[in-house]
Design a protein around this motif. Structure first.
Motif, mmCIF file in Angstrom:
data_model
loop_
_atom_site.group_PDB
_atom_site.id
_atom_site.type_symbol
_atom_site.label_atom_id
_atom_site.label_comp_id
_atom_site.label_asym_id
_atom_site.label_seq_id
_atom_site.Cartn_x
_atom_site.Cartn_y
_atom_site.Cartn_z
ATOM 1 N N VAL A 74 0.828 -1.212 0.000
ATOM 2 C CA VAL A 74 0.000 0.000 0.000
ATOM 3 C C VAL A 74 0.864 1.264 0.000
ATOM 4 O O VAL A 74 0.630 2.183 -0.798
ATOM 5 N N PRO A 75 1.894 1.366 0.853
ATOM 6 C CA PRO A 75 2.732 2.573 0.802
ATOM 7 C C PRO A 75 3.414 2.771 -0.557
ATOM 8 O O PRO A 75 3.598 3.901 -1.001
ATOM 9 N N GLN A 76 3.778 1.687 -1.210
ATOM 10 C CA GLN A 76 4.426 1.811 -2.514
ATOM 11 C C GLN A 76 3.467 2.359 -3.558
ATOM 12 O O GLN A 76 3.825 3.234 -4.361
ATOM 13 N N LYS A 111 -9.645 1.548 -0.779
ATOM 14 C CA LYS A 111 -9.826 0.230 -1.368
ATOM 15 C C LYS A 111 -8.748 -0.744 -0.870
ATOM 16 O O LYS A 111 -9.036 -1.928 -0.612
ATOM 17 N N LEU A 112 -7.528 -0.257 -0.731
ATOM 18 C CA LEU A 112 -6.431 -1.136 -0.322
ATOM 19 C C LEU A 112 -6.511 -1.532 1.144
ATOM 20 O O LEU A 112 -5.820 -2.462 1.572
ATOM 21 N N LYS A 113 -7.341 -0.859 1.933
ATOM 22 C CA LYS A 113 -7.517 -1.267 3.324
ATOM 23 C C LYS A 113 -8.178 -2.633 3.445
ATOM 24 O O LYS A 113 -8.112 -3.267 4.501
ATOM 25 N N GLU A 114 -8.844 -3.091 2.358
ATOM 26 C CA GLU A 114 -9.508 -4.389 2.382
ATOM 27 C C GLU A 114 -8.509 -5.544 2.285
ATOM 28 O O GLU A 114 -8.890 -6.704 2.480
ATOM 29 N N THR A 159 -1.459 -7.238 4.992
ATOM 30 C CA THR A 159 -0.703 -6.378 4.085
ATOM 31 C C THR A 159 0.634 -5.993 4.710
ATOM 32 O O THR A 159 0.765 -5.865 5.934
ATOM 33 N N ASP A 160 1.603 -5.811 3.844
ATOM 34 C CA ASP A 160 2.924 -5.344 4.255
ATOM 35 C C ASP A 160 2.967 -3.832 4.094
ATOM 36 O O ASP A 160 2.660 -3.303 3.017
ATOM 37 N N ASN A 161 3.352 -3.118 5.154
ATOM 38 C CA ASN A 161 3.345 -1.662 5.127
ATOM 39 C C ASN A 161 4.728 -1.069 4.920
ATOM 40 O O ASN A 161 4.967 0.101 5.216
#
Length: 1892
Positions: free
Chosen positions: A1811-1813, A1842-1845, A1849-1851
């Motif tokens: 997500v950060p990328q 949307k990406l919170k779903e 996830t790797d942050n």
């Protein structure tokens, strides 16, 4: 280009606005000429901050249309830059350089893209985000490390890296100047800069200076930072930290300088502010035990910490900060004592501030001038007492001199009371002085801790200093701060101008002088002679100087100065026009703050403190000239006279500032300007007014102005041509020379030559020219786009019509065909249905018949089975009934028997219980007496004394016995020699036969006597053993009885005591009981001391025994066999006759043997040993006496008459023959011994041991112990000895424990039998323990002499590098394998022992037979001497007959052997005849010819090789080092590439096979260990040689696979040929060594990966990101001043996609050349491609100019080349392509549409990106053309939502470059047969190995 061309309708401009500072607008009409009016339209809500609602309302209330007045061209509004230049990394790259553009660019980057860093020429602008950002991790540090400054996005790490590189490359000192107002983030920025230096320049030594440098931050923040209205962690002082570096560019030390601490904050804080953090940390931690003695309370209870009404900071835990502060102090070397004194002084300041000063009664606070006002401190005030106690000063003196002052006149000294205000001022002055002094002392201690003794090569300074300040009320502190900023701004301006000038000179362009602001007049106003500071110091010297008088002097002296003004109202202030703004200063308090005075009496009180540290703080304060303190003592007398004034604060600050300027001028400066975006501390909110004030104050706008005055826009010739070639005509383009092309094109585009300059490598443009060129380019591209659209639309319509026509014809054709095919299908189906019906009906009929038939058969079988089962059940029922009846009858009988037996036992139990109760009552009565217990203890003490006496006597006896043994052994040796001499002389002289016979008879009598004694000893030992077991049993029963009695007695005593306590005399009984308990306790302690003393004496006795054995033990007689290695043999004290009788018992000696198990479970006692030794001494003495008598009889006797001369000659000949045979046997024995010592090659360790034992059995005269000669035997038995030693220690510990538990062995004064047996057992155990310890010491000494130390190993194999001997844990693995091999050797040694014993018995039997034969000969000689001549002749004839008979027997045996040989040859002839019949005549003939041409010896060797040694290489043990050196260390990759792939591995295994064949485990262990060390050594030495590392990776894997293939395990033999299975290892299991070689292969694989990564790393960014494979697709934008780093090396090689492809091709070539396993090659490139993709993605995430559509297409195209390369080399299935998915998806994200409808597709497409990328790439996305659109903020927010779903996830922002896939080595067997391998000459080992 005129103004009318730029200011046309639609042009975008900036207009001034009172609320937004600048507001964007668009011209509604063209500008023609000035003066005029122009209509404009404002952009809605442009530039408003989202958090400011009132600002929105003001903007919406304003009209959107307006008219502006243009008086002249200078009044034209600022033009706006094109959209493609908005958000640039460097503000100087903007075409229009002006204040609104700078402000807008920073706002876009900060608010919309959340980017806090921006370049502005040489300045890094850092905006405080008021939010924690994940952009300072170690991954980010590594990403910026080694990068050029313009290659990455702006970051403080980029500035730090630039400074570090310039220092390391150009040998220049550097400085980083961090400035900004309070709350802008200066301290944090300086902290991150130092963290970068500490990480990149961290030393590898143990000191780790970088940790201490970082640890200084918590300390300085605690004592120098405070909460203000603008910042929660504001630095209230300036500091300059110099980081010292060595020649290796590693941090070796640091030094800190501080400036102008805000001391007034100690005693006063404004509303909503706090004092320094350390006070609140102490108050929050007041409950910690170490701080309770300070009597601290909460912070709101203290005057000095509660004035701001806000004692807490949100999100800060002061107690945790205190712990961090204390830990940092410890890390920096502060002692615990100093730490507590520091906190104590801080706590004292708090209490001192709470001291309340009261006016005296009757005194008024408003008194006339000249009257003395009195004050006092209440006697009950607790604060003054606590404060004085914490300061360590006298409380009464402090009370006196706070309220009074001393006046010194010419003749006397007076004491004058102070008013309350004066006393409070003195109180605050002392508090400030104490805090300031302690602050300086802590800084000094930190500098001492950070100081390095090594020589400093270069340094980097970090200056964290206050920025320009202006408040409503500005005092002395703001004056000094702004003065410092004036000096810094002067250096900054000169540096910027110098850089501009250097750039123009370097490019050799014409330029005019740039006018820039020079603030030297303002500096002169402050620091020049008779300037503000001079006048201030002069006024401070005046007796009645005041702030008002000082202001009047300023007005009179500087009122005409251009930078000095007088306020309109009031005479107590002045105005200075600084470079940033005009500041009004209030003169009140200037003199007092400049003097910074404290009472001399207070200083003297503090000097007298009982605490050394407090006194040290004030030690340098006085009134003379030699004082060096910053704070002067308050002078109470008249000024002037003999006493000199100290330097004031202003003069000191001026001097320190002068030194700072000198330091900065000697370094290369780097600037970081920190900006505070808003006053509400809101995250990522930008307030234009606050920002523009700071931009003007910090010099950023001045940098822009200087750049705009020259040529701010700069393009290299290739970049300009690539960007604007669309504007050029074909005839003007010369692709070979971009310089000429640009010179042709540019004059046609820009008519005015003054607007640009051609340099050597760049084109320089004035402000606005790039925007004009962009406008021309956009117009041209727009026209071209329209032309393209016209032609494309026409082509699309034509194509659509043609497709429709072709489709209609195709539909008709296929429709007709469909109908025809349907009819044909109908006909086929009808015919098929008829056939199906026919077959189906037949099938149904047959099925019905078969089902009926099957049912009938099934019914018949079921009925027959039913009747059979019924009959079986009936018979089974009858059988079970019979069994049940028999069981029940037996059960009833047993039940009756058990019942009767139970009754009998119960009756017996009742009777025995009655007897036991009576006995128990009697024992309880006896146990009541305490005297009984005392008697027990007293007896134990006597017993211990007796034990000690017995030990002494035993010691004396043992010494006597040892001396006696030595004399006996010596006598035995002499007797032995005499016997040998007697034997030889007896053979030569027959006259001594009678004497020898008598001697033999006497020895036989003695032998019989010894046998009888031995039998007696054995029987006595059995009796002793039985007695020992009986006594032990009695002792145990006695111990159990005593314990039970003691428990019962204790219980009864307890009951009696409880009953007594319940009576009236309970207290008296309780006292008696306590006395008894105390007495008992003292007795117990005394007993325990005696036990300890006894243990100590025992240990001392054991030590003395060990020393005596080491000094006096006879080594020649100390002989052991392998089975008795752990027990001292009795052979050393046993006579010869007894030895012969005990030979049969040798195999059954030692612990754990059958003989010992039968005799006794415990080892022999010391008494038994002494008995044997005493009894054996008698026959030895008798033998010695007999020997002496025999020596006397050896004198020549008179000749005997009637001697047969012929018989004598025959006997002499016979003796000569025997002597010759004896000599031959001795020569064979010597030869065997030499072979054992030399270790003949080809023999195993066990064969060597076996031969040695056989020879030692034959030659007992050698007397050499196997334990001292055989190193193999020592290593095998070392572990056994240690285990036995541990076992004995545990047994001794158990015995001592039993003694400590007060076991009573004495019945009164006489020791019991159990006690005697116990002592004897204990002595035997102690003796055995000493013998074991002696053996261990001897073995360890031998092993230490014969082993190779780690140092020698390192010297021989690793060039003296001891640290890499055990780098990969090889010593641990070698130890484990050695331990397993030792266990195997033990088992094999036991088998060898059995064979050895058998051989020994055989040899002894032969010796016995020879002795008997000798006796017969002696008897014959004796008889012959006594016979007559005729009898002698008969005897001679009989002897000859016997000799001939024996010879006949020998000949007949030889005949039998020949017959057996003939039989074998006949059998061989039959086999050859059979083979001849089968057609093998040619082979037999060839074989016979080869047999004839070779000698008999060669024939035997050839047969041996063919039969046993196929596919092996034999080498000598001494050639092992040379073999491995030639095969591993000196083998070159070029040579290996021309040989059979994996040949070194095959050669190594063939050598291993030979060691397996000869079963030499030591040799194979040494060979494999040396192989492992050799491979490690060659890889470490040539770790940067790709060919060599790959060579040994391939050979290590091949050797590993070969070990598996020939291991004999079925799982690895599935693909072997029968011949290969014959080559499997037979004796060794090398599974553990396979694991070691597997680990070695993993290590070599990792080394190869690192080498490949280092090779391609410089080319990754250039090949994947920068390479432009599609010409003209991308066009770069101007880069500004930061476009190219000034620290870039000139000889940096250029890298591209071609260089990367060449490197990858080189990798494949080398891997293929050395035949690396294909599966391993796939894993290698999978890892390499991961590193490639991760490096490219990390660089992309930190480079804004790469994030656009064109670059995305270029990157994807470059990556397609990498994917195609995988397909070309057949590596597409390796998973390497999937490793590139993150960077591929990033390129696709750059090319994808970014509308709200594409949110789902974008999220699905970027599955491999975090997500950060994704968010980072979208924020960095910047169009390079006006046809592209920016990414809307709303789109980014929807993507984030949307990406919170996503789950799990790797942050992380950056990919981990150190990640590595797990490597496996799949088993790949070889088809090569070992016997077909030839050793080539190139290996140079033919002389070292022989093929078998």
């Amino acid at each position: 280009m005129s103004a009318s061309e730029l200011y046309t309708k639609g042009a975008r401009v900036w207009l001034a606005d009172s609320d937004l500072v600048w507001r964007g607008a668009e011209l509604l009409e063209d500008f023609k000429s000035a003066p005029c009016q122009i209509k404009v339209q404002y952009e809605e809500a442009e530039g408003a901050s989202s958090f400011s609602a009132h600002l929105h309302q003001k903007i919406s209330a304003k009209e959107t249309d307006s008219v502006i007045q243009i008086k002249d061209k200078a009044g034209l509004p600022h033009l706006r830059n094109p959209e493609i230049l908005i958000g640039e990394n460097d503000l100087t790259s903007l075409s229009y350089l002006n204040e609104p553009e700078v402000l807008y660019n920073l706002k876009v980057r900060f608010e919309e893209r959340n980017i806090i860093y921006t370049y502005c020429g040489i300045v890094l602008v850092a905006i405080n985000p008021y939010e924690s950002l994940d952009i300072y991790s170690n991954d980010i540090i590594q990403a910026y490390s080694g990068q050029d400054m313009g290659a990455m996005d702006p970051h403080i790490y980029a500035v730090a890296e630039e400074a570090y590189k310039r220092m390391s490359r150009f040998e220049q000192n550097q400085s980083i100047i961090v400035s900004g107002e309070s709350g802008a983030g200066k301290t944090v920025s300086a902290k991150y800069a130092m963290r970068y230096f500490a990480t990149v320049g961290g030393s590898q030594t143990e000191t780790q200076v970088e940790k201490r440098v970082l640890a200084s931050n918590p300390i300085m923040e605690a004592i120098g930072n405070a909460k203000t209205t603008r910042n929660d962690n504001s630095s209230r002082f300036g500091k300059y930290i110099e980081l010292s570096f060595s020649r290796a560019n590693e941090i070796i030390g640091a030094h800190m300088r501080t400036y102008l601490l805000e001391k007034s904050r100690v005693v006063f804080q404004a509303s909503d502010e706090r004092n320094y953090h350390v006070f609140y940390q102490l108050c929050a931690s007041r409950n910690i035990p170490e701080l309770k003695k300070f009597s601290l309370q909460t912070a709101d209870k203290y005057f000095y910490t509660s004035q701001g009404k806000n004692i807490a900071i949100d999100g800060v835990n002061d107690e945790e900060e205190y712990l961090n502060l204390k830990e940092a102090m410890r890390l920096l070397g502060f002692s615990e004592k100093d730490i507590m004194v520091i906190f104590q002084v801080f706590a004292g300041v708090l209490h001192f501030g709470n001291v309340k000063i009261n006016e005296k009664d009757g005194e008024s606070s408003q008194m006339a001038e000249g009257e003395d006002a009195g004050c006092f401190i209440h006697p009950t005030d607790p604060s003054i007492g606590i404060a004085c106690k914490l300061f360590g000063v006298d409380e009464q003196q402090m009370r006196t001199w706070i309220c009074n002052k001393k006046i010194t006149t010419v003749g006397e000294t007076l004491t004058k009371p102070l008013t309350k205000a004066q006393a409070m001022f003195a109180q605050d002055a002392l508090s400030k002085c104490i805090y300031s002094k302690l602050f300086d002392w802590i800084v000094t201690q930190i500098n001492k801790s950070l100081h390095s003794t090594a020589k400093t090569h270069r340094f980097i300074g970090v200056l964290d200093i206050y920025g320009f300040e202006t408040f409503k009320i500005n005092s002395f502190e703001q004056f000094c701060i702004n003065y410092a900023n004036e000096k810094l701004q002067q250096i900054f301006n000169m540096h910027v101008f110098k850089l501009e000038q250097e750039e123009y000179v370097k490019e050799k362009i014409e330029w005019s002088f740039i006018d820039y602001y020079d603030n030297q007049p303002c500096i002169d106003l402050i620091e020049a002679k008779l300037g503000i500071l001079d006048l201030l110091d002069e006024e401070c010297k005046m007796p009645k100087g005041s702030d008002v008088n000082w202001c009047q002097k300023l007005y009179g002296k500087h009122l005409k100065h251009s930078h000095f003004q007088k306020p309109r109202i009031g005479n107590e202030g002045f105005i200075i026009a600084h470079f940033a703004d005009k500041v009004t200063y209030t003169a009140t308090g200037f003199l007092d703050k400049n003097r910074d005075a404290v009472s001399e009496e207070h200083v003297n009180i503090m000097k007298a403190s009982e605490f050394e540290l407090v006194g040290e703080l004030f030690a340098d304060m006085g009134t003379g000239d030699d004082s060096k303190g910053r704070v002067q003592a308050l002078q109470s007398g008249p000024r002037g006279g003999s006493k000199q004034m100290r330097k004031t604060v202003g003069s000191q600050f001026r001097e320190s500032l002068f030194l700072l300027m000198q330091t900065l001028n000697s370094t290369s400066p780097h600037y970081i300007r920190c900006i505070k975006p808003n006053d509400l501390k809101a995250a990522f909110e930008f307030e234009p007014k606050r920002a523009v004030e700071q931009l003007r104050a910090c010099g950023v706008l001045e940098t822009i102005r200087i750049s705009a005055a020259g040529f701010p826009s700069r393009w290299t010739y290739p970049e300009f041509f690539q960007r604007y070639r669309v504007l050029a005509q074909s005839k003007d383009i010369d692709r070979k020379d971009f310089h000429k092309s640009c010179q042709r094109v540019l004059p046609k585009l820009i008519q005015d030559p003054d607007k640009y300059r051609f340099g050597k490598t760049k084109i320089f443009f004035r402000a606005g020219q790039v925007a004009y060129l962009e406008k021309l380019r956009a117009d041209k591209l727009r026209a071209c786009g329209i032309m393209i659209q016209k032609h494309v639309k026409g082509w699309l319509i034509k194509s659509k019509y043609q497709k429709l026509r072709i489709s209609a014809l195709a539909v008709q054709r296929y429709g007709r065909g469909l109908l025809a095919r349907r009819y044909a299908q109908y006909l086929r189906e009808t015919h098929a249905a008829t056939i199906i019906q026919k077959n189906w009906r037949g099938y149904i009929t047959r099925k019905s018949f078969h089902s009926k038939q099957k049912a009938v058969v099934k019914i018949q079988s079921a009925i027959r089975g039913f009747f059979g089962r019924r009959d079986f059940q009936r018979r089974l029922y009858e059988h079970k009934t019979t069994i049940i009846q028999s069981q029940i009858r037996a059960f009833l009988a047993r039940k009756r028997y058990k019942k009767v037996l139970y009754g009998v036992i119960k009756i017996q139990g009742h009777f025995k219980r009655r007897k036991a109760k009576a006995e128990f009552r009697r024992l309880k009565i006896e146990a009541k007496s305490v005297d009984n217990l005392k008697g027990v203890n007293k007896g134990l003490e006597n017993k211990i004394i007796q034990l000690q006496q017995q030990l002494d006597s035993k010691k004396k006896e043992s010494s006597g016995i040892v001396q006696k043994q030595k004399s006996e052994i010596k006598a035995l040796e002499e007797e032995k020699q005499k016997l040998l001499v007697a034997s030889s002389e007896g053979v030569k002289a027959s006259n001594k036969v009678t004497e020898l016979e008598e001697e033999l008879r006497r020895l036989r009598i003695e032998l019989e006597h010894e046998r009888g004694e031995k039998q007696d000893l054995i029987s006595e030992k059995d009796l002793l053993q039985q007695k020992y077991e009986q006594d032990v049993g009695e002792l145990r029963l006695e111990n159990i009885d005593i314990k039970s009695e003691l428990d019962a007695a204790n219980k009864k005593v307890k009951e009696q005591m409880e009953s007594m306590l319940n009576t009236k005399d309970g207290e008296e009984w309780e006292e008696k009981r306590k006395l008894l308990v105390q007495e008992m306790e003292s007795e117990r302690q005394h007993h325990q001391r005696l036990v300890k003393e006894h243990n100590r004496l025992l240990q001392r006795f054991e030590n003395m025994q060990g020393e005596m054995q080491m000094l006096q033990s006879p080594t020649k007689g100390h002989k052991r066999t392998p089975s008795e290695i752990s027990m001292l043999s009795l052979e050393s004290v046993t006579p010869e006759g007894q030895k012969e009788e005990e030979d049969k018992d040798k195999d059954d000696q030692g612990y754990g043997t059958e003989k010992k198990k039968k005799q006794a479970p415990a080892p022999p006692t010391a008494v038994a040993m002494e008995t044997v030794m005493k009894e054996s001494s008698a026959p030895i003495a008798a033998a010695a006496a007999a020997a002496s008598e025999k020596s006397d009889q050896e004198k020549p006797a008179p000749p005997v008459q009637d001697i047969d001369v012929g018989l004598m000659l025959k006997l002499q000949n016979k003796i000569k023959v025997l002597e010759k045979e004896k000599h031959q046997l001795r020569l064979q024995l010597d030869k065997l011994e030499e072979q054992i010592k030399e270790g003949t090659p080809g023999d195993s360790a066990f064969n060597t041991l076996k031969g040695y034992r056989e020879n030692s059995g034959k030659s007992s005269s050698e007397g050499v112990s196997l334990l001292s000669e055989s190193r193999a035997y020592e290593s095998l038995k070392m572990q056994e000895l240690e285990n036995e030693n541990d076992k004995l220690k545990r047994e001794v510990a158990k015995l001592m424990e039993s003694i400590a538990k007060t076991s009573n062995f004495n019945k009164g004064q006489k020791p019991t039998a159990a006690g005697k047996e116990f002592l004897e057992q204990f002595e035997a155990q102690a003796d055995e323990l000493e013998r074991r310890r002696e053996e261990c010491l001897q073995l360890r000494a031998l092993l230490a002499e014969k082993s190779i130390s780690t140092h020698s190993i390192a010297k021989q194999s690793y060039n003296g590098q001891e640290e890499i001997v055990n780098e990969d844990n090889e010593l641990t693995m070698a130890y484990k394998s050695q331990r397993d091999i030792i266990r195997l050797l033990e088992q094999q040694l036991q088998n060898t022992e059995k064979e050895l014993n058998a051989k020994t018995s055989e040899y002894k039997k032969e010796i016995t037979d020879l002795k008997k034969e000798n006796e017969k000969q002696n008897q014959l000689i004796q008889k012959s001497l006594s016979l007559t001549s005729e009898a002698k002749i008969d005897a001679t004839m009989q002897h000859e007959i016997t000799r001939l008979t024996s010879e006949n027997l020998d000949l007949s045996e030889l005949v039998d052997q020949q017959a057996e040989q003939i039989r074998k040859l006949k059998k061989m002839l039959k086999v050859y005849a059979k083979r001849l019949k089968e057609g093998e005549a040619a082979e037999i003939q060839a074989e016979l010819e080869r047999e004839e041409t070779k000698s008999v010896e060669n024939v035997a060797q050839v047969k041996h090789r063919e039969r046993n040694y196929m596919g092996m290489l034999e080498y000598k043990k001494e050639d092992e080092t040379a073999l491995l050196k030639a095969l591993i260390l000196e083998l070159k990759p070029k040579v290996a590439s021309g040989l059979l792939p994996g040949l070194p591995a095959y050669v190594l295994f063939m050598c291993v096979r030979h060691t397996d064949y000869v079963n030499d485990d030591e040799k194979v262990r040494s060979f494999l260990t040396s192989t492992i060390n050799g491979i490690k050594k060659v890889v470490k030495k040539h770790h940067d040689d790709l060919d060599r590392v790959t060579l040994w990776l391939a050979n290590t894997c091949r050797f590993l696979h070969t070990l598996k293939q020939y291991s004999g395990e079925k799982q690895f033999q599935q693909e072997n040929t029968p011949r290969q299975n014959e080559h499997c290892l037979r004796n060794f299991d090398l599974a553990e060594y396979r694991q070691v070689f597997s680990d070695l292969a993993v290590w070599i694989y990792q080394t190869l990966i690192k080498l490949m990564e280092a090779t391609i790393q410089p080319s990754i960014v250039a090949a994947v990101l920068d390479h432009e494979a599609i010409a003209g697709l991308t066009g770069s934008k101007p880069s500004g001043l930061r476009g190219r780093s000034s620290s870039r090396a000139d000889d940096t090689p250029e890298h591209s996609l071609d260089s990367l492809m060449k490197a990858m091709n080189q990798f494949v070539r080398v891997l293929t050349q050395h035949a690396v396993d294909p599966e391993l090659v796939k894993q290698i490139f999978r890892q390499v491609y991961y590193f490639l993709g991760a490096s490219a993605l990390n660089n992309l995430l930190l480079r804004k100019e790469m994030c656009n559509w064109s670059k995305g297409m270029q990157i994807r195209y470059n990556l397609s080349h990498m994917e195609q390369w995988l397909r070309d080399n057949k590596l597409q299935e390796s998973g390497a392509g999937s490793s590139l998915e993150p960077i591929v998806q990033a390129s696709q994200l750059l090319q994808a549409r970014k509308t709200d409808a594409d949110v789902d597709s974008v999220c699905d497409m970027c599955s491999k990106l975090t997500v950060p990328q994704i968010v980072k790439i979208l924020n960095l996305y910047t169009p390079v053309d006006e046809f592209e659109e920016r990414v809307p903020i709303s789109f980014i927010r929807k993507i984030q939502q949307k990406l919170k779903e996503r789950v799990n996830t790797d942050n992380s922002l950056l990919m981990d470059l150190k990640f590595s896939y797990s490597v496996t080595f799949p088993f790949t067997p070889s088809k090569i047969i070992l016997e077909t391998i030839e050793v080539p000459e190139q290996l140079h080992i033919n002389k070292l190995v022989s093929r078998c």
